[in-house]
Design a protein around this motif. Structure first.
Motif, PDB file in Angstrom:
ATOM      1  N   ILE A  18       7.813  -1.122  -6.238  1.00 19.09           N
ATOM      2  CA  ILE A  18       7.755  -1.686  -4.880  1.00 19.09           C
ATOM      3  C   ILE A  18       8.619  -3.027  -4.778  1.00 19.09           C
ATOM      4  O   ILE A  18       9.230  -3.268  -3.749  1.00 19.09           O
ATOM      5  CB  ILE A  18       6.255  -2.054  -4.493  1.00 19.09           C
ATOM      6  CG1 ILE A  18       5.339  -0.695  -4.393  1.00 19.09           C
ATOM      7  CG2 ILE A  18       6.132  -2.868  -3.134  1.00 19.09           C
ATOM      8  CD1 ILE A  18       5.875   0.309  -3.245  1.00 19.09           C
ATOM      9  N   GLU A  29       6.702  -5.658   4.953  1.00 20.66           N
ATOM     10  CA  GLU A  29       5.619  -4.740   4.540  1.00 20.66           C
ATOM     11  C   GLU A  29       5.418  -4.689   3.089  1.00 20.66           C
ATOM     12  O   GLU A  29       4.354  -4.415   2.337  1.00 20.66           O
ATOM     13  CB  GLU A  29       5.405  -3.567   5.267  1.00 20.66           C
ATOM     14  CG  GLU A  29       6.675  -2.401   4.923  1.00 20.66           C
ATOM     15  CD  GLU A  29       7.549  -2.545   6.063  1.00 20.66           C
ATOM     16  OE1 GLU A  29       8.118  -1.654   6.263  1.00 20.66           O
ATOM     17  OE2 GLU A  29       7.515  -3.567   6.767  1.00 20.66           O
ATOM     18  N   TYR A  30       6.648  -4.675   2.567  1.00 13.98           N
ATOM     19  CA  TYR A  30       6.444  -4.748   0.942  1.00 13.98           C
ATOM     20  C   TYR A  30       5.935  -5.910   0.273  1.00 13.98           C
ATOM     21  O   TYR A  30       5.433  -5.524  -0.906  1.00 13.98           O
ATOM     22  CB  TYR A  30       7.944  -4.386   0.156  1.00 13.98           C
ATOM     23  CG  TYR A  30       8.397  -2.953   0.724  1.00 13.98           C
ATOM     24  CD1 TYR A  30       7.814  -1.760   0.405  1.00 13.98           C
ATOM     25  CD2 TYR A  30       9.549  -2.849   1.242  1.00 13.98           C
ATOM     26  CE1 TYR A  30       8.081  -0.525   0.787  1.00 13.98           C
ATOM     27  CE2 TYR A  30      10.050  -1.477   1.662  1.00 13.98           C
ATOM     28  CZ  TYR A  30       9.301  -0.316   1.295  1.00 13.98           C
ATOM     29  OH  TYR A  30       9.792   0.860   1.471  1.00 13.98           O
ATOM     30  N   TYR A  33       2.300  -5.241   0.351  1.00 16.73           N
ATOM     31  CA  TYR A  33       1.864  -4.477  -0.679  1.00 16.73           C
ATOM     32  C   TYR A  33       1.912  -5.251  -2.048  1.00 16.73           C
ATOM     33  O   TYR A  33       0.969  -4.945  -2.800  1.00 16.73           O
ATOM     34  CB  TYR A  33       2.877  -3.266  -0.581  1.00 16.73           C
ATOM     35  CG  TYR A  33       2.211  -2.014  -1.403  1.00 16.73           C
ATOM     36  CD1 TYR A  33       1.326  -1.479  -0.843  1.00 16.73           C
ATOM     37  CD2 TYR A  33       2.770  -1.710  -2.573  1.00 16.73           C
ATOM     38  CE1 TYR A  33       0.743  -0.226  -1.441  1.00 16.73           C
ATOM     39  CE2 TYR A  33       1.976  -0.551  -3.239  1.00 16.73           C
ATOM     40  CZ  TYR A  33       0.937   0.177  -2.656  1.00 16.73           C
ATOM     41  OH  TYR A  33       0.460   1.136  -3.402  1.00 16.73           O
ATOM     42  N   TYR A  36      -1.142  -7.130  -1.968  1.00 15.05           N
ATOM     43  CA  TYR A  36      -2.280  -6.280  -2.639  1.00 15.05           C
ATOM     44  C   TYR A  36      -2.263  -5.701  -3.830  1.00 15.05           C
ATOM     45  O   TYR A  36      -3.480  -5.934  -4.625  1.00 15.05           O
ATOM     46  CB  TYR A  36      -2.197  -4.949  -1.555  1.00 15.05           C
ATOM     47  CG  TYR A  36      -2.833  -3.795  -1.830  1.00 15.05           C
ATOM     48  CD1 TYR A  36      -4.375  -3.992  -1.685  1.00 15.05           C
ATOM     49  CD2 TYR A  36      -2.320  -2.784  -2.563  1.00 15.05           C
ATOM     50  CE1 TYR A  36      -5.009  -2.690  -2.274  1.00 15.05           C
ATOM     51  CE2 TYR A  36      -3.084  -1.622  -2.827  1.00 15.05           C
ATOM     52  CZ  TYR A  36      -4.331  -1.644  -2.579  1.00 15.05           C
ATOM     53  OH  TYR A  36      -5.133  -0.627  -2.996  1.00 15.05           O
ATOM     54  N   TYR A  79      -3.617  -4.503   2.315  1.00 14.20           N
ATOM     55  CA  TYR A  79      -3.590  -3.128   2.389  1.00 14.20           C
ATOM     56  C   TYR A  79      -3.468  -2.585   4.131  1.00 14.20           C
ATOM     57  O   TYR A  79      -2.402  -1.675   4.277  1.00 14.20           O
ATOM     58  CB  TYR A  79      -4.434  -2.258   1.633  1.00 14.20           C
ATOM     59  CG  TYR A  79      -4.125  -0.762   1.383  1.00 14.20           C
ATOM     60  CD1 TYR A  79      -3.089  -0.485   0.578  1.00 14.20           C
ATOM     61  CD2 TYR A  79      -4.408   0.298   2.292  1.00 14.20           C
ATOM     62  CE1 TYR A  79      -2.674   0.741   0.509  1.00 14.20           C
ATOM     63  CE2 TYR A  79      -3.965   1.487   2.111  1.00 14.20           C
ATOM     64  CZ  TYR A  79      -3.101   1.793   1.141  1.00 14.20           C
ATOM     65  OH  TYR A  79      -2.450   2.957   1.029  1.00 14.20           O
ATOM     66  N   PHE A  82      -0.036  -3.837   5.258  1.00 11.36           N
ATOM     67  CA  PHE A  82       1.082  -2.956   4.760  1.00 11.36           C
ATOM     68  C   PHE A  82       1.099  -1.653   5.619  1.00 11.36           C
ATOM     69  O   PHE A  82       2.546  -1.386   6.190  1.00 11.36           O
ATOM     70  CB  PHE A  82       0.891  -2.837   3.180  1.00 11.36           C
ATOM     71  CG  PHE A  82       1.550  -1.528   2.679  1.00 11.36           C
ATOM     72  CD1 PHE A  82       3.026  -1.634   2.705  1.00 11.36           C
ATOM     73  CD2 PHE A  82       1.030  -0.389   2.653  1.00 11.36           C
ATOM     74  CE1 PHE A  82       3.779  -0.778   2.188  1.00 11.36           C
ATOM     75  CE2 PHE A  82       1.950   0.683   2.146  1.00 11.36           C
ATOM     76  CZ  PHE A  82       3.141   0.561   2.098  1.00 11.36           C
TER      77      PHE A  82
END
Length: 159
Positions: A18, A29-30, A33, A36, A79, A82
Motif C-alpha cells: 500500500i 485514500e492510501y 488505509y 487503518y 477503513y 478509505f
C-alpha cells in the motif's frame, strides 16, 4: 512462529504494498488505509505482547490491552474513509456519503471516548455494554452499505 506473528507478517507485506501504491499514485485514500493498517497492527502487537505496551496504565489484570476496543472503532472509521474515497462515493452517491461521514465521526468520537475513559481509570465494564451496542449496530449498517453498492451495478463499487 505463532498465528499472530504470521498475520503481522502478512500485515507488513500489505503495508509495504500500500505504501508503494501511495508513492506511485499519490491518492489520499492510501493514507487512510495506511493509518487503518498501522492502528490494527498496533492493537494486535499490544494485545499479543502486552509487555511492550509503552503506556502501562492501559493494561488491566483482566484484559491484556483494554483500550484496544476503542482503537478498533477508530480503525473502522479509517477503513470507511478509505472505502469511501477508493470507490468514489462522494462523487457518485451523495446521501450514502453523508451517512458514511456520520458513521466515521461517530466511530472516531466514541472510540476516542473509550480510550480516554480507560486512561482516566473508569471501570472497563461500565463502557463495555455500550460498546457492544456500537459493534452490533455496525453489522446492519455495513450490510446496508454493501447491498446498496452491489445493487448500483458499478464495477468499482462492487469490489
Amino acid at each position: 512462529m505463532n498465528i499472530s506473528q504470521f498475520f503481522l507478517g502478512i500485515f507488513l507485506v500489505q503495508f509495504i504494498y500500500i505504501s508503494y501504491q501511495y508513492f506511485l499514485f499519490r491518492r489520499t485514500e492510501y493514507i487512510y488505509y495506511i493509518i487503518y493498517f498501522t492502528l490494527v497492527s498496533g492493537v494486535i502487537v499490544l494485545k499479543v505482547y502486552p509487555d511492550h505496551n509503552p503506556i502501562r496504565i492501559l493494561v488491566r489484570p483482566d484484559q491484556p490491552f483494554t483500550a484496544g476496543r476503542g482503537l478498533l472503532l477508530i480503525c473502522g472509521a479509517y477503513y470507511f474513509k478509505f472505502g469511501r474515497y477508493f470507490t468514489d462515493i462522494p462523487g457518485l452517491y451523495k446521501r450514502l456519503n453523508k451517512q458514511l461521514i456520520i458513521a466515521e465521526w461517530f466511530l472516531i468520537i466514541y472510540g476516542a471516548f473509550d480510550v480516554v475513559t480507560q486512561l482516566m481509570g473508569i471501570e472497563y465494564f461500565l463502557v463495555d455494554q455500550y460498546t457492544r451496542w456500537v459493534y452490533f449496530s455496525l453489522i446492519p449498517f455495513c450490510f446496508y452499505v454493501i447491498i446498496f453498492l452491489l445493487t448500483r451495478r458499478r464495477i468499482l463499487t462492487s469490489i
